[in-house]
Scaffold this motif. Structure first.
Motif, short mmCIF file in Angstrom:
data_model
loop_
_atom_site.label_atom_id
_atom_site.label_comp_id
_atom_site.label_asym_id
_atom_site.label_seq_id
_atom_site.Cartn_x
_atom_site.Cartn_y
_atom_site.Cartn_z
N ARG A 133 0.81 -1.21 0.00
CA ARG A 133 0.00 0.00 0.00
C ARG A 133 0.85 1.27 0.00
NH1 ARG A 133 -4.25 2.22 -2.05
NH2 ARG A 133 -4.53 4.26 -1.08
N ALA A 134 1.94 1.26 0.69
CA ALA A 134 2.80 2.46 0.76
C ALA A 134 3.39 2.77 -0.61
CB ALA A 134 3.91 2.25 1.78
N ASN A 135 3.90 1.71 -1.31
CA ASN A 135 4.47 1.94 -2.64
C ASN A 135 3.38 2.35 -3.63
OD1 ASN A 135 6.90 1.17 -1.54
ND2 ASN A 135 6.80 -0.95 -2.29
N LEU A 136 2.21 1.72 -3.53
CA LEU A 136 1.11 2.07 -4.43
C LEU A 136 0.70 3.52 -4.23
CD1 LEU A 136 -0.99 1.18 -6.52
CD2 LEU A 136 -2.45 0.42 -4.63
N ASP A 137 0.70 3.98 -2.98
CA ASP A 137 0.33 5.37 -2.72
C ASP A 137 1.32 6.32 -3.38
OD1 ASP A 137 -1.46 7.19 -1.09
OD2 ASP A 137 0.52 7.79 -0.35
N GLN A 138 2.61 5.96 -3.39
CA GLN A 138 3.61 6.81 -4.06
C GLN A 138 3.33 6.88 -5.56
OE1 GLN A 138 7.78 6.25 -3.06
NE2 GLN A 138 7.19 5.12 -1.18
N VAL A 139 2.99 5.74 -6.15
CA VAL A 139 2.71 5.72 -7.59
C VAL A 139 1.49 6.56 -7.91
CG1 VAL A 139 2.11 4.24 -9.54
CG2 VAL A 139 3.77 3.45 -7.85
N LEU A 140 0.40 6.38 -7.10
CA LEU A 140 -0.83 7.13 -7.36
C LEU A 140 -0.61 8.63 -7.18
CD1 LEU A 140 -3.42 4.82 -5.54
CD2 LEU A 140 -3.17 5.13 -8.02
N THR A 141 0.17 8.98 -6.17
CA THR A 141 0.44 10.41 -5.93
C THR A 141 1.20 11.02 -7.10
OG1 THR A 141 0.49 10.03 -3.54
CG2 THR A 141 1.52 12.05 -4.37
N LYS A 142 2.25 10.29 -7.58
CA LYS A 142 3.03 10.83 -8.68
C LYS A 142 2.20 10.89 -9.96
CE LYS A 142 7.63 10.67 -10.70
NZ LYS A 142 8.96 10.05 -10.64
N GLN A 143 1.34 9.87 -10.17
CA GLN A 143 0.50 9.88 -11.36
C GLN A 143 -0.50 11.04 -11.29
OE1 GLN A 143 -1.82 6.32 -11.89
NE2 GLN A 143 -2.21 6.72 -14.06
#
Length: 626
Positions: A133-143
């Motif tokens: 979830r932490a890594n996914l949140d980084q991806v979603l934030t950058k996207q």
């Protein structure tokens, strides 16, 4: 393997070009220090390239072409000869002329998401970090940030709503950029992520969204009609969502005030319909004189309380349509509670409202078989005032038995007398059992009506004769029609010529009633003859009875010494006895013992122990001897 480096990719046999069937191909260049030394072998994994040199094994990332790992071999292990891969187990083996080395690939894709993220391939990055979830949140934030910077605010809002970033920070970000549509998308997406128990947060977001929609609609209404229609449709769809309706069910007043502050009447009515707040909707339509729409709303829930509340107003404007709706409701409505709606306040003229009120009351009485006195009394009053030709039909249908009529007899009599409906008054008098008053009033209308009512007291011939005499007197004294009065003798068996004669004037010719007098005298003569015959029959009967009595006095019986009591069989002459004409004989005490148990208490008291009953064996009359 090429001179500059390693050329790698994948084959795609679906490509139409025959010259090049490779896809996603690229060249991994060798470092300048390595260009003079050629690799001995190459091994490919999913994301890495393994290059075997004479003294080392280098691991390069195929995604970013960076060196990941390097394994240098000591000379004591021997000369490196090659490297190979086990396609079944996925292990990699390198070997020298003296040793064999095993490499096991573990979690090769753990950092792949970051490499795809750096390359801007967000979908692939999310695919490889969906379990974290932490890594996914980084991806979603950058996207989301990527779309925001490129002006694609709608998509940015959708992805920001999926991140763990501060709600206030993102909302202010869109507010500062004046991106209302993107802010709405962010709030709606955030709203969908809440659970049903998060009522407070949901209510705040929904209220904010309603405010945003209303502001946007207000700005677009006079500037861009097409865009206004589009946003308005989205707004109504948003309000119609089940989650939104459920959340606002306890906060309707807030939404009403919010919509009213923007002057949006159409959406306020729409929201009230969604909330099934029909009271507010009907009130709105009535305030704007749209009575047909108000009735249409009333017909949807078919709520009897709403009909009771708004019918008085609707009856003044659309009586026919309202009565049609009442009739469709049938027994769901209580007609007694609709009487305030049926009352006409302007009694000077007969209006359509009156006709419709009569139509509904007739439906209640005929179809619903309603027996409420209030309903019948009011219909009676309308008949008396506006449709007197229907009054007698109604009274006849209800009958003339006081206990069975549903209306108030005294009220009906007073009402009909007030409007001078004499026939109706006669009927009511008769129903009340006041036959004298009925006949007296009927004589003011029609003699035939009076005669009809004079025959109604079936069990009281004295009263019936009195009523006929009153009619005869009226005909003689008021109409001076002696011939018609004489006809009453044929119509009523109770009247005689001598009953009517006192009503005739002192000086009148006998021609009109000569025949009646002769018939009466003949009847009296016949009656006298009948009485004479009855007297002769009675005299003969008395003579026969006296003869029988005399014979009874001279009767006797002979009892011999050998005669015995029929009960105890002892000699009869030993004590007092009874002798019957049937030749049965008993001692007095034996007979009393047989008869007394069968007598009632009152008979026992009357007899006082004596026996005067017939023979209990054959029921012949008795007399006492000795």
């Amino acid at each position: 393997m090429t001179g500059p480096g390693v050329y790698y990719g994948s084959f795609d046999y679906t490509l139409q070009s025959k010259d090049n069937i490779t896809k996603n191909a690229s060249l991994l260049p060798l470092e300048e220090s390595e260009s003079s030394v050629k690799p001995l072998a190459v091994i490919l994994t999913e994301f890495h390239i393994l290059l075997l040199f004479p003294d080392r094994l280098r691991v390069m990332c195929a995604l970013n072409e960076q060196l990941v790992d390097e394994d240098v071999y000591q000379p004591r292990f021997g000369k490196l000869l090659g490297v190979c891969k086990d396609r079944i187990k996925g292990t990699i083996w390198s070997y020298t002329n003296q040793s064999v080395f095993k490499y096991k690939v573990t979690r090769e894709s753990r950092d792949v998401w970051r490499m795809y993220l750096d390359k801007g391939e967000f979908d692939l990055a999310k695919e490889y970090c969906k379990d974290n979830r932490a890594n996914l949140d980084q991806v979603l934030t950058k996207q989301a940030q990527f779309f925001f910077e490129n002006g694609n605010f709608e998509k940015s809002a959708m992805y920001f709503a999926l991140t763990e970033r501060s709600f206030e920070e993102i909302a202010l970000k869109f507010i500062g950029s004046k991106q209302t549509d993107a802010l709405k998308s962010f709030l709606e997406k955030k709203l969908s992520s809440f659970k049903s128990q998060d009522k407070t947060q949901m209510t705040m977001l929904i209220t904010w969204l309603i405010e945003l929609y209303l502001n946007q609609l207000g700005e677009l209404k006079d500037t861009n009609q097409d865009r206004y229609n589009e946003v308005h449709e989205y707004f109504q769809k948003f309000l119609a969502q089940s989650r939104v309706m459920d959340c606002l069910s306890n906060n309707k007043t807030t939404v009403y005030d919010l919509i009213a502050s923007h002057g949006d009447i159409e959406d306020m009515v729409f929201f009230a319909m969604l909330m099934q707040d029909y009271d507010r909707v009907v009130s709105h339509h009535i305030q704007h004189n749209d009575y047909k729409s108000a009735l249409d709303v009333l017909n949807k829930p078919q709520d009897d309380q709403l009909f009771y509340k708004f019918s008085p107003v609707l009856m003044q404007h659309i009586p026919k349509a309202l009565v049609d709706a009442w009739i469709l409701m049938k027994k769901k409505l209580d007609p007694k509670k609709l009487i305030p709606s049926l009352v006409q306040y302007d009694h000077s003229v007969q209006t359509n409202q009156t006709n419709e009120a009569i139509r509904y009351l007739e439906f209640c009485i005929v179809e619903l078989v309603n027996q409420e006195p209030a309903i019948h009394n009011y219909l009676l009053s309308l008949y008396a005032k506006y449709q007197p030709n229907q009054l007698m039909n109604y009274l006849s249908r209800q009958g003339d038995i006081a206990e069975n009529v549903p209306y108030d007899l005294k009220y009906a009599l007073r009402l009909c007398a007030e409007h001078n409906h004499k026939r109706a008054c006669v009927h009511i008098y008769t129903t009340m059992g006041l036959y004298e008053e009925a006949v007296e009033l009927a004589l003011e209308v029609d003699v035939d009506l009076a005669k009809l009512n004079a025959n109604k007291p079936e069990d009281d011939e004295e009263l019936k004769k009195k009523l006929w005499l009153r009619i005869a007197r009226h005909v003689v004294e008021k109409e001076n029609n002696i011939k018609r009065a004489m006809e009453f003798l044929q119509e009523s068996e109770l009247l005689k010529i001598e009953d009517i004669l006192p009503f005739f004037p002192d000086f009148v010719t006998i021609d009109h009633f000569k025949e009646a007098i002769c018939n009466s005298l003949a009847e009296y003569n016949q009656h006298i003859e009948t009485l004479k015959q009855e007297m002769e029959d009675a005299t003969e009967s008395a003579r026969s009875i006296r003869s029988d009595i005399q014979e009874m006095r001279n009767k006797y019986g002979i009892v011999g010494p050998q005669q015995k009591c029929s009960t105890c069989s002892f000699p009869l002459l030993s004590r007092t006895f009874y002798l019957f004409p049937c030749q049965h004989m008993f001692h007095s005490d034996c007979l009393i013992a047989e008869v007394l148990p069968n007598l009632s208490e009152s008979k026992k008291i009357e007899s006082g122990g004596a026996t005067a009953s017939p023979c209990h064996l054959c029921y012949a009359a008795s007399y006492v001897v000795g």
